[in-house]
Structures are given as C-alpha cells and as structure tokens.
Design a protein around this motif. Structure first.
Motif, PDB file in Angstrom:
ATOM      1  N   TYR A  14       0.496  -1.156   0.121  1.00 25.70           N
ATOM      2  CA  TYR A  14      -0.037  -0.060   0.068  1.00 25.70           C
ATOM      3  C   TYR A  14       0.797   1.162  -0.025  1.00 25.70           C
ATOM      4  CZ  TYR A  14      -4.070   2.778   1.088  1.00 25.70           C
ATOM      5  OH  TYR A  14      -5.476   3.871   1.008  1.00 25.70           O
ATOM      6  N   SER A  15       2.190   1.577   0.393  1.00 24.86           N
ATOM      7  CA  SER A  15       2.812   2.462   0.385  1.00 24.86           C
ATOM      8  C   SER A  15       3.581   2.288  -0.411  1.00 24.86           C
ATOM      9  CB  SER A  15       3.799   2.065   1.540  1.00 24.86           C
ATOM     10  OG  SER A  15       3.670   1.793   3.376  1.00 24.86           O
ATOM     11  N   ALA A  16       4.271   1.540  -1.379  1.00 26.07           N
ATOM     12  CA  ALA A  16       4.398   1.198  -2.424  1.00 26.07           C
ATOM     13  C   ALA A  16       3.168   2.516  -3.342  1.00 26.07           C
ATOM     14  CB  ALA A  16       4.364   0.390  -3.473  1.00 26.07           C
ATOM     15  N   LEU A  17       1.711   2.069  -3.499  1.00 23.73           N
ATOM     16  CA  LEU A  17       0.605   2.588  -4.154  1.00 23.73           C
ATOM     17  C   LEU A  17       1.420   4.196  -4.309  1.00 23.73           C
ATOM     18  CD1 LEU A  17      -2.747   0.624  -3.562  1.00 23.73           C
ATOM     19  CD2 LEU A  17      -0.573   0.592  -6.005  1.00 23.73           C
ATOM     20  N   ALA A  18       1.365   4.316  -2.958  1.00 18.60           N
ATOM     21  CA  ALA A  18       1.577   6.220  -2.645  1.00 18.60           C
ATOM     22  C   ALA A  18       2.888   6.461  -3.237  1.00 18.60           C
ATOM     23  CB  ALA A  18       1.488   6.507  -1.062  1.00 18.60           C
ATOM     24  N   GLY A  19       3.825   5.697  -3.296  1.00 17.81           N
ATOM     25  CA  GLY A  19       5.141   5.998  -3.787  1.00 17.81           C
ATOM     26  C   GLY A  19       6.029   5.919  -2.826  1.00 17.81           C
ATOM     27  N   PHE A  20       5.493   5.857  -1.561  1.00 16.93           N
ATOM     28  CA  PHE A  20       6.466   5.374  -0.377  1.00 16.93           C
ATOM     29  C   PHE A  20       6.568   7.424  -0.011  1.00 16.93           C
ATOM     30  CE2 PHE A  20       7.830   1.332  -2.071  1.00 16.93           C
ATOM     31  CZ  PHE A  20       7.684   1.058  -0.445  1.00 16.93           C
ATOM     32  N   SER A  21       5.672   7.517   0.200  1.00 21.24           N
ATOM     33  CA  SER A  21       5.391   8.745   0.423  1.00 21.24           C
ATOM     34  C   SER A  21       5.819   9.797   2.894  1.00 21.24           C
ATOM     35  CB  SER A  21       4.251  10.065   0.612  1.00 21.24           C
ATOM     36  OG  SER A  21       2.697   9.631   0.578  1.00 21.24           O
ATOM     37  N   ILE A  22       6.103  10.060   2.769  1.00 23.66           N
ATOM     38  CA  ILE A  22       6.740  11.171   3.702  1.00 23.66           C
ATOM     39  C   ILE A  22       5.660  10.403   4.554  1.00 23.66           C
ATOM     40  CG2 ILE A  22       7.457  12.140   5.978  1.00 23.66           C
ATOM     41  CD1 ILE A  22       8.682  13.870   3.343  1.00 23.66           C
ATOM     42  N   PRO A  23       4.795  10.615   5.159  1.00 18.08           N
ATOM     43  CA  PRO A  23       3.726   9.662   6.530  1.00 18.08           C
ATOM     44  C   PRO A  23       3.522   7.955   5.991  1.00 18.08           C
ATOM     45  CG  PRO A  23       2.356  11.427   4.569  1.00 18.08           C
ATOM     46  CD  PRO A  23       3.635  11.464   3.392  1.00 18.08           C
ATOM     47  N   THR A  24       3.419   7.550   4.818  1.00 16.69           N
ATOM     48  CA  THR A  24       3.611   6.057   4.920  1.00 16.69           C
ATOM     49  C   THR A  24       5.064   5.324   5.307  1.00 16.69           C
ATOM     50  OG1 THR A  24       4.138   5.390   2.259  1.00 16.69           O
ATOM     51  CG2 THR A  24       1.891   5.865   2.811  1.00 16.69           C
ATOM     52  N   GLN A  25       5.921   6.562   4.901  1.00 19.91           N
ATOM     53  CA  GLN A  25       7.344   5.827   5.568  1.00 19.91           C
ATOM     54  C   GLN A  25       7.112   5.911   7.212  1.00 19.91           C
ATOM     55  OE1 GLN A  25      11.160   8.306   4.555  1.00 19.91           O
ATOM     56  NE2 GLN A  25      10.020   8.100   1.829  1.00 19.91           N
ATOM     57  N   ARG A  26       7.162   6.903   7.239  1.00 22.60           N
ATOM     58  CA  ARG A  26       6.393   6.946   9.050  1.00 22.60           C
ATOM     59  C   ARG A  26       5.654   5.711  10.015  1.00 22.60           C
ATOM     60  NH1 ARG A  26       5.735  12.760   8.467  1.00 22.60           N
ATOM     61  NH2 ARG A  26       3.458  11.781   8.675  1.00 22.60           N
ATOM     62  N   ALA A  27       4.312   5.572   9.151  1.00 18.74           N
ATOM     63  CA  ALA A  27       3.355   4.113   9.068  1.00 18.74           C
ATOM     64  C   ALA A  27       4.329   2.769   9.403  1.00 18.74           C
ATOM     65  CB  ALA A  27       2.318   4.681   8.317  1.00 18.74           C
ATOM     66  N   LEU A  28       5.314   2.922   8.225  1.00 18.39           N
ATOM     67  CA  LEU A  28       6.204   1.776   7.901  1.00 18.39           C
ATOM     68  C   LEU A  28       7.103   1.299   8.762  1.00 18.39           C
ATOM     69  CD1 LEU A  28       6.560   1.373   4.147  1.00 18.39           C
ATOM     70  CD2 LEU A  28       5.411  -0.530   5.444  1.00 18.39           C
ATOM     71  N   ILE A  29       7.931   2.527   9.298  1.00 18.53           N
ATOM     72  CA  ILE A  29       8.127   2.726  10.074  1.00 18.53           C
ATOM     73  C   ILE A  29       8.217   2.297  11.692  1.00 18.53           C
ATOM     74  CG2 ILE A  29      10.352   3.952  11.742  1.00 18.53           C
ATOM     75  CD1 ILE A  29      11.263   5.049   9.056  1.00 18.53           C
ATOM     76  N   MET A  30       7.082   2.209  12.135  1.00 22.63           N
ATOM     77  CA  MET A  30       6.695   1.879  13.209  1.00 22.63           C
ATOM     78  C   MET A  30       5.270   0.627  13.306  1.00 22.63           C
ATOM     79  SD  MET A  30       4.178   5.802  13.999  1.00 22.63           S
ATOM     80  CE  MET A  30       4.350   5.500  15.446  1.00 22.63           C
ATOM     81  N   ILE A  31       5.204   0.508  11.978  1.00 30.03           N
ATOM     82  CA  ILE A  31       4.633  -0.875  11.842  1.00 30.03           C
ATOM     83  C   ILE A  31       5.684  -1.947  12.504  1.00 30.03           C
ATOM     84  CG2 ILE A  31       3.595  -3.244  10.828  1.00 30.03           C
ATOM     85  CD1 ILE A  31       1.907  -0.656   9.592  1.00 30.03           C
ATOM     86  N   GLY A  32       7.091  -1.150  12.183  1.00 32.84           N
ATOM     87  CA  GLY A  32       8.190  -2.259  11.457  1.00 32.84           C
ATOM     88  C   GLY A  32       8.381  -2.497  13.475  1.00 32.84           C
ATOM     89  N   VAL A  33       8.693  -1.014  14.073  1.00 33.87           N
ATOM     90  CA  VAL A  33       8.794  -1.771  15.605  1.00 33.87           C
ATOM     91  C   VAL A  33       8.243  -2.081  16.019  1.00 33.87           C
ATOM     92  CG1 VAL A  33       9.216  -0.234  17.947  1.00 33.87           C
ATOM     93  CG2 VAL A  33      10.247   0.485  15.227  1.00 33.87           C
ATOM     94  N   VAL A  34       7.369  -2.689  15.787  1.00 36.38           N
ATOM     95  CA  VAL A  34       6.323  -3.551  16.624  1.00 36.38           C
ATOM     96  C   VAL A  34       6.404  -4.681  15.936  1.00 36.38           C
ATOM     97  CG1 VAL A  34       3.567  -3.934  16.779  1.00 36.38           C
ATOM     98  CG2 VAL A  34       3.999  -1.444  16.283  1.00 36.38           C
ATOM     99  N   GLN A  35       6.236  -4.977  14.401  1.00 41.49           N
ATOM    100  CA  GLN A  35       6.880  -6.045  14.187  1.00 41.49           C
ATOM    101  C   GLN A  35       8.361  -7.348  14.651  1.00 41.49           C
ATOM    102  OE1 GLN A  35       3.869  -6.997  12.737  1.00 41.49           O
ATOM    103  NE2 GLN A  35       3.910  -6.654  10.315  1.00 41.49           N
ATOM    104  N   TRP A  36       9.030  -6.368  14.583  1.00 45.21           N
ATOM    105  CA  TRP A  36       9.976  -6.240  15.867  1.00 45.21           C
ATOM    106  C   TRP A  36      10.433  -7.016  17.021  1.00 45.21           C
ATOM    107  CZ3 TRP A  36      13.645  -3.356  19.102  1.00 45.21           C
ATOM    108  CH2 TRP A  36      14.741  -4.378  19.474  1.00 45.21           C
ATOM    109  N   VAL A  37       9.855  -5.831  17.782  1.00 46.48           N
ATOM    110  CA  VAL A  37       9.241  -6.220  19.192  1.00 46.48           C
ATOM    111  C   VAL A  37       8.039  -8.045  19.182  1.00 46.48           C
ATOM    112  CG1 VAL A  37       8.324  -6.078  21.624  1.00 46.48           C
ATOM    113  CG2 VAL A  37       9.821  -4.267  20.211  1.00 46.48           C
TER     114      VAL A  37
END
Length: 483
Positions: free
Chosen positions: A93-116
């Motif tokens: 879904y973030s790729a559809l948006a061209g990895f805009s800054i808001p989607t980058q933030r969301a991806l990083i926050m999701i990645g932190v949760v996934q890592w934990v």
C-alpha cells in the motif's frame, strides 16, 4: 489510468485517486477546503491510519494461512506468517503512494511493532514510540520540517496517554472507546494545530466519528479489492468500486450536513506564547486519568488561554514571501494590512494566493485586508490575485494596469496620492512615462517610510522609469531597502 478508463458510474474519481496513490492534484480547492474545515482532510490521503488498517488485514489473512501451515509443519509459527503478511501488505500500500513521507513514518512504526512481536518480547508503548521517532529521523533528518511529522507522533502519544494502560470496571461498549479517542485527539492536537497551522476544526471530533469508519471500512478496502480484481474478474472489480463510491458519497453528504448545521466549523487565531503554554498545560490536565485532583482546571484554563491577547504587532512589519518566480510582499501595521503583488499561478488548482499569501495572513489571525496593490498585469505578480480577493475581504485594490481583469474594480495607482496608516507613511511614485509603455514600466512603485527608514517596492520597472524617478528627484534621499 485504470480509474480514468472506468465506466462513468463512478462519481468520485478525485477522492479515489487520493486514497489509492496519494495523488491529491485532482481535488478541487472547494472540496479540499471542506475537508480542512471539518478536520477530515487526514483521511483523504494515504496516511498511517490506512496503512495500519491494511497491515491488520494482512495480519488476519496471514494468521489464517499460518495456522494451516502450522498444521502441516509445526516448525512454522502462525504468528510469524501473520507478521510477514502484515508488513508485506503495508509495503504494497505504501508503494502505491510512492513511499510518501507519511507512509514511511507508518511503515517504520509498524516495523518497530513487528520487531518486538517477533522477538517475543515486551516493550513499553512509550519506548516503541521513541524508537519509531528515532528511526524516522535517521531515515529522514529533515522530517521535523513537515507538519505531518509532529501531528502524527502527537496523535499517537495523545492516544497512549488518554487510553493506554487503564481499564475500567465492567463491560465497555466499543463506541465509548471511539468517542473517548476522538475527544482525546481533538484536545491533544489543539495546541500543535494552533502552533503549526493556527487553526482548529471545531467539528472534527463529531465529523471523524462517522468519517473514520466510513473511509476505513467502506472505502479503502473496497478500492484495493477493486484494483486487485480488475484484471481477473472485472465484474467483481466494478461492484467493489461501486461500494467504495457509495461510501464516499455518504462521507460527503455527512460533511455537508455538518457544515450546514454548524456554520463556524474552523476556529482560526494567533495565540501568544504564554497563551499557548497555558493551553498546553490545560490540555495535559484534561487528558490525565479521571479522579486525579485538579483535572477540572483544564477546562477554564483553555477558555482563559483563548481570551488572552494575541501576539503584539510591531509598528511596521514587511515580509517578503517566497513564491518562487514572482513577487509577494505582506505589509502590516498595528491596525492595517496591505499586500503588494500576489505571486504567480502554479497550476490550474494552485497559485501563490491560495498556497502562500492567504495561509500567511491566517497564521497571524488576519481575515481581511485594507489594500492590495498589483504592480502590473504579468502573471508572476498577479497570478494569485483572485484567490486573495476570494479568501480575504479587501477594502481597496490598486493596479498599475487598468486592463487587469479582477472580481472587484481596481483603481489606478498612478493617480493615487500619499496616505498614512498609524505611524507609517505610504506614497506611490510616478515616473511620468508615456501612454504607450510596456507592462513592466507601468508597475506601481510604492514607497514605505517609518521612523526615518525608507523601503521602495518597484515591481518590474526598467531602466527608463528608474532614470525618470531619479531625474525628477522623487526619491528625495537614500533608500534603506530596495526591492
């Protein structure tokens, strides 16, 4: 392209384009203004809310697949498959948006949760938020210059403060949590919004109560399903798109009704720093757990902060606004406001007036102008005029070229005498040019003088008029600031 070639039964292509690939260029200014006034503009972009919802869908589907794989091979944990699917869906879904800054933030926050979760560890929510904050700054050190950076992290922090770690006795209806979360976000983002954009939507909590479920349940999932099924089963894709279109129609009808019953939907003001500090302290008190002493003081504190006088206006403030190729100058005295030139047109939907000049004045709490001067008719100096006149009621319009087409009659600045606002003197200088002269040399030349300091705004005058001004001795001495 897929949306453009779709049957004409779909009415809201502009909103769908914004939700699918984050492209808001086709949204009309009127529609975007309505979304801003109702505090729902965050929904009409690929934001963290939507990326998180898609990640949850991936977690659910991956969990189902993981349980099936776990039955065949016990070495494959079902939760790990779900986490992989969640991150994969969010990435898509973030790729559809061209990895805009808001989607980058969301991806990083999701990645932190996934890592934990994959480490099977426990991490305090505040620590997770701090890790995501640091990761975003490492990825994009300039992120703090984006207002969305502060608003997104503030919203998460507010929800953690208002809802996290506290459970009430007895059964809770899910609607109670939704209402509390909307009220908490409204209160918690009030001060950041007043600092960053100097405006708060008063109906945002009510508007989002229905808008968020509509967009996240009836619009975004069906849009993505329609996109994925477009090549396989066109009939199913068309049906999904119709459902999404109905959801958007319901959203717009809801927002229109809200604006009809609540005419003052957007509160805009400029608060002094003491008032902002008081408002921040009052907001923090209101977000504290119930039962703590002194919590009620937050409500009168907010009222007092809004009643405090705004920041003082200096005797003269002259601001050259960055509008790219062109000119726009904002002049302010304690009781009067003037704009000299209105910058260029950027596109059919955006110009310097709506994109730069009007937001600047609104940040200062100014909602009307005493005068607008358009030096000459060339677009880089007059392109934003219609937007300025439309958004900011103006007392007088002075133009260097009478053929300039405007929504209000413009007066010839070359026939204007001097005048004074507060302690500031204004005077148009006239080069005495012949009737047949090019547009640049018809520019209004405005002299501003305060306390012995003189500033000269010259538009685009050329050498001939410059020599005429000097030769006729209209300047009468040195100029401190020359545009």
């Amino acid at each position: 392209r897929w949306l453009d070639h779709h049957p004409s039964g779909v009415a809201h292509r502009d909103l769908m384009l914004a939700l699918l690939i984050g492209d808001r260029s086709t949204l009309s200014p009127e529609r975007w203004t309505r979304l801003q006034r109702t505090g729902t503009n965050h929904l009409l972009a690929i934001s963290g809310l939507h990326v998180g919802m898609v990640a949850l869908a991936g977690l659910w589907l991956g969990g189902i697949l993981g349980r099936g794989l776990n039955a065949l091979c016990h070495r494959i944990p079902a939760s790990a498959v779900g986490q992989v699917f969640a991150l994969g869906f969010a990435l898509f879904y973030s790729a559809l948006a061209g990895f805009s800054i808001p989607t980058q933030r969301a991806l990083i926050m999701i990645g932190v949760v996934q890592w934990v979760l994959l480490r099977r560890g426990s991490l305090p929510a505040a620590t997770g938020l701090l890790l995501a904050w640091v990761a975003v700054l490492v990825r994009d050190p300039l992120a703090p210059y984006d207002t969305g950076f502060w608003l997104s992290f503030s919203a998460v922090a507010v929800l953690m403060l208002a809802l996290g770690g506290r459970r009430r006795a007895g059964a809770q209806w899910w609607g109670q949590t939704v209402v509390r979360s909307q009220w908490a976000v409204f209160l918690g983002l009030m001060v950041p919004l007043l600092i960053l954009v100097h405006g708060v939507s008063l109906v945002a909590p009510i508007a989002n109560l229905l808008a968020i479920p509509l967009v996240t349940l009836m619009v975004v999932p069906w849009l993505l399903v329609a996109l994925l099924l477009g090549a396989l089963w066109p009939w199913a894709s068309d049906l999904s798109l119709v459902v999404a279109d109905l959801g958007l129609s319901a959203l717009l009808a809801w927002l229109e009704w809200l604006e009809d019953v609540a005419p003052m939907t957007l509160f805009q003001t400029a608060l002094s720093w003491p008032a902002l500090a008081l408002a921040g302290l009052a907001t923090l008190l209101m977000l504290l757990p119930r039962g703590l002493p002194g919590r009620w003081l937050g409500y009168p504190g907010i009222v007092l902060a809004l009643l405090l006088p705004g920041p003082p206006v200096p005797p003269l403030r002259v601001t050259f606004l960055d509008v790219g190729q062109g000119l726009a100058v904002a002049v302010q005295t304690p009781d009067y406001r003037l704009v000299y030139d209105t910058g260029p047109t950027y596109s059919e939907r955006l110009d310097a007036g709506s994109g730069v000049i009007v937001p600047y004045w609104r940040q200062l709490g100014v909602h009307q102008l005493d005068a607008v001067v358009v030096s000459h008719r060339h677009d880089d100096h007059s392109g934003g005029l219609s937007s300025v006149l439309k958004s900011l009621p103006t007392e007088a319009l002075w133009v260097g070229d009478a053929t300039l087409s405007t929504s209000m009659p413009g007066r010839d600045c070359h026939q204007r005498a001097s005048w004074q606002w507060n302690q500031v003197k204004f005077r148009f200088l006239h080069g005495g040019f012949p009737a047949q002269v090019n547009g640049n040399n018809r520019s209004c030349v405005l002299e501003i003088e305060y306390a012995g300091q003189r500033l000269l705004l010259t538009g685009d005058i050329e050498r001939e008029v410059e020599w005429r001004l000097v030769g006729r001795d209209q300047l009468n001495g040195s100029i401190d600031v020359l545009q």
